[in-house]
Design a protein around this motif. Structure first.
Motif, PDB file in Angstrom:
ATOM      1  N   SER A   1       0.830  -1.206   0.000  1.00 29.02           N
ATOM      2  CA  SER A   1       0.000   0.000   0.000  1.00 29.02           C
ATOM      3  C   SER A   1       0.865   1.256   0.000  1.00 29.02           C
ATOM      4  O   SER A   1       0.584   2.216  -0.724  1.00 29.02           O
ATOM      5  N   VAL A   2       1.930   1.268   0.791  1.00 31.92           N
ATOM      6  CA  VAL A   2       2.798   2.446   0.857  1.00 31.92           C
ATOM      7  C   VAL A   2       3.556   2.629  -0.450  1.00 31.92           C
ATOM      8  O   VAL A   2       3.718   3.765  -0.929  1.00 31.92           O
ATOM      9  N   TYR A   3       4.006   1.538  -1.045  1.00 34.79           N
ATOM     10  CA  TYR A   3       4.780   1.640  -2.282  1.00 34.79           C
ATOM     11  C   TYR A   3       3.941   2.189  -3.437  1.00 34.79           C
ATOM     12  O   TYR A   3       4.423   2.982  -4.249  1.00 34.79           O
TER      13      TYR A   3
ATOM     14  N   GLU B   1      13.115   0.843  -6.776  1.00 35.97           N
ATOM     15  CA  GLU B   1      13.750   0.112  -5.688  1.00 35.97           C
ATOM     16  C   GLU B   1      14.451   1.051  -4.704  1.00 35.97           C
ATOM     17  O   GLU B   1      14.513   0.766  -3.504  1.00 35.97           O
ATOM     18  N   GLU B   2      14.944   2.165  -5.190  1.00 33.50           N
ATOM     19  CA  GLU B   2      15.580   3.137  -4.306  1.00 33.50           C
ATOM     20  C   GLU B   2      14.591   3.650  -3.261  1.00 33.50           C
ATOM     21  O   GLU B   2      14.930   3.792  -2.086  1.00 33.50           O
ATOM     22  N   PHE B   3      13.350   3.906  -3.695  1.00 36.42           N
ATOM     23  CA  PHE B   3      12.324   4.333  -2.743  1.00 36.42           C
ATOM     24  C   PHE B   3      11.997   3.207  -1.775  1.00 36.42           C
ATOM     25  O   PHE B   3      11.856   3.435  -0.571  1.00 36.42           O
ATOM     26  N   ARG B   4      11.907   1.986  -2.273  1.00 33.38           N
ATOM     27  CA  ARG B   4      11.549   0.848  -1.426  1.00 33.38           C
ATOM     28  C   ARG B   4      12.582   0.635  -0.308  1.00 33.38           C
ATOM     29  O   ARG B   4      12.251   0.105   0.761  1.00 33.38           O
ATOM     30  N   LEU B   5      13.832   1.006  -0.566  1.00 29.89           N
ATOM     31  CA  LEU B   5      14.904   0.812   0.412  1.00 29.89           C
ATOM     32  C   LEU B   5      15.199   2.069   1.234  1.00 29.89           C
ATOM     33  O   LEU B   5      16.115   2.079   2.051  1.00 29.89           O
ATOM     34  N   SER B   6      14.405   3.110   1.025  1.00 29.91           N
ATOM     35  CA  SER B   6      14.702   4.401   1.653  1.00 29.91           C
ATOM     36  C   SER B   6      14.131   4.494   3.065  1.00 29.91           C
ATOM     37  O   SER B   6      13.178   3.797   3.443  1.00 29.91           O
TER      38      SER B   6
END
Length: 256
Positions: free
Chosen positions: A192-194, A223-228
């Motif tokens: 949901s957040v992604y 992926e950069e956002f997912r790992l942020s």
């Protein structure tokens, strides 16, 4: 953003007396990616289907800018493809139901398949496809009419994590390219957040929206956002809201 739809006092009681959704109030903005988040059985899918016009509310009203529900593309939890038909003919179905000949529909079908990365699979049959590819066909079928509103009911829940992540990326790219308003159902905080620009958190049945959380990060994401740290912070906030909803006092779920 302008308002696309307004839901006021929406409730749904099924024939067996189960009160699935109660007192639902919501404004849906044109162009947003809105996710319904909550536990299984909390009325998320029921709310989505009422929004699509697939079932009527028991009470309350759904109002649309312009006075009428716009064209809707709907993606179910299962791909629901016709096994005897090719990928091309499965995507043709919504246009066929509008009495548009196959030849006249060809360009729209090819464009929809290209959008989901299946342009080379038009002649293939569903039995020859992976689970993720079948879901792509289902999304192409929903998009072939270029609807201004796309609704998806937990479409990636049965897929492995790698495929799910890839389809999340593809869905965001499609939403960005087409400018479509998206309504999405999931029980995954992380998904949901992604995906979302806004999340509506549902209480356990009967479903009520107990929190609305904006995710004001630019689309599409990667992926950069997912790992942020920003993503992690949003996940903590949404998870806390869901935890609070799950531990709220339960309401009566059977209409008297």
């Amino acid at each position: 953003m302008s308002v696309l739809a307004t839901l006021r006092g929406i409730s749904k009681t099924f024939a067996n007396g189960t009160l699935a959704v109660d007192g639902l109030d919501l404004d849906i903005a044109d162009g947003e990616f809105l996710t319904f988040l909550g536990p299984s059985g909390c009325g998320k899918s029921t709310a989505l289907r009422m929004l699509a016009g697939l079932m009527p509310p028991t009470s309350g009203t759904i109002g649309w800018t312009g006075g009428a529900r716009p064209q809707v593309g709907f993606v179910f939890q299962e791909p629901t493809l016709m096994p005897w038909a090719s990928v091309f003919d499965n995507v043709w179905l919504p246009l066929r139901l509008r009495h548009i000949p196959r030849r006249d529909a060809a360009r729209s079908i090819d464009e929809a398949l290209d959008l989901v990365g299946l342009g080379a699979f038009a002649k293939v049959y569903p039995r020859e496809l992976s689970g993720g590819m079948k879901m792509r066909v289902s999304i192409a079928r929903a998009l072939v009419t270029r609807p201004p509103l796309l609704l998806l009911d937990e479409p990636f829940a049965a897929l492995d994590e790698i495929t799910r992540f890839k389809l999340n990326d593809d869905l965001l790219a499609l939403k960005t390219e087409l400018g479509t308003t998206v309504g999405f159902v999931t029980h995954s905080v992380f998904e949901s957040v992604y995906l979302s620009t806004r999340i509506a958190v549902f209480s356990p049945r009967p479903g009520r929206i107990v929190a609305g959380i904006d995710i004001p990060e630019p689309l599409p994401r990667n992926e950069e956002f997912r790992l942020s740290a920003v993503y992690a912070d949003h996940c903590r906030i949404v998870s806390a809201a869901l935890h609070k909803a799950m531990n709220a006092p339960q309401q009566q779920t059977v209409a008297q």
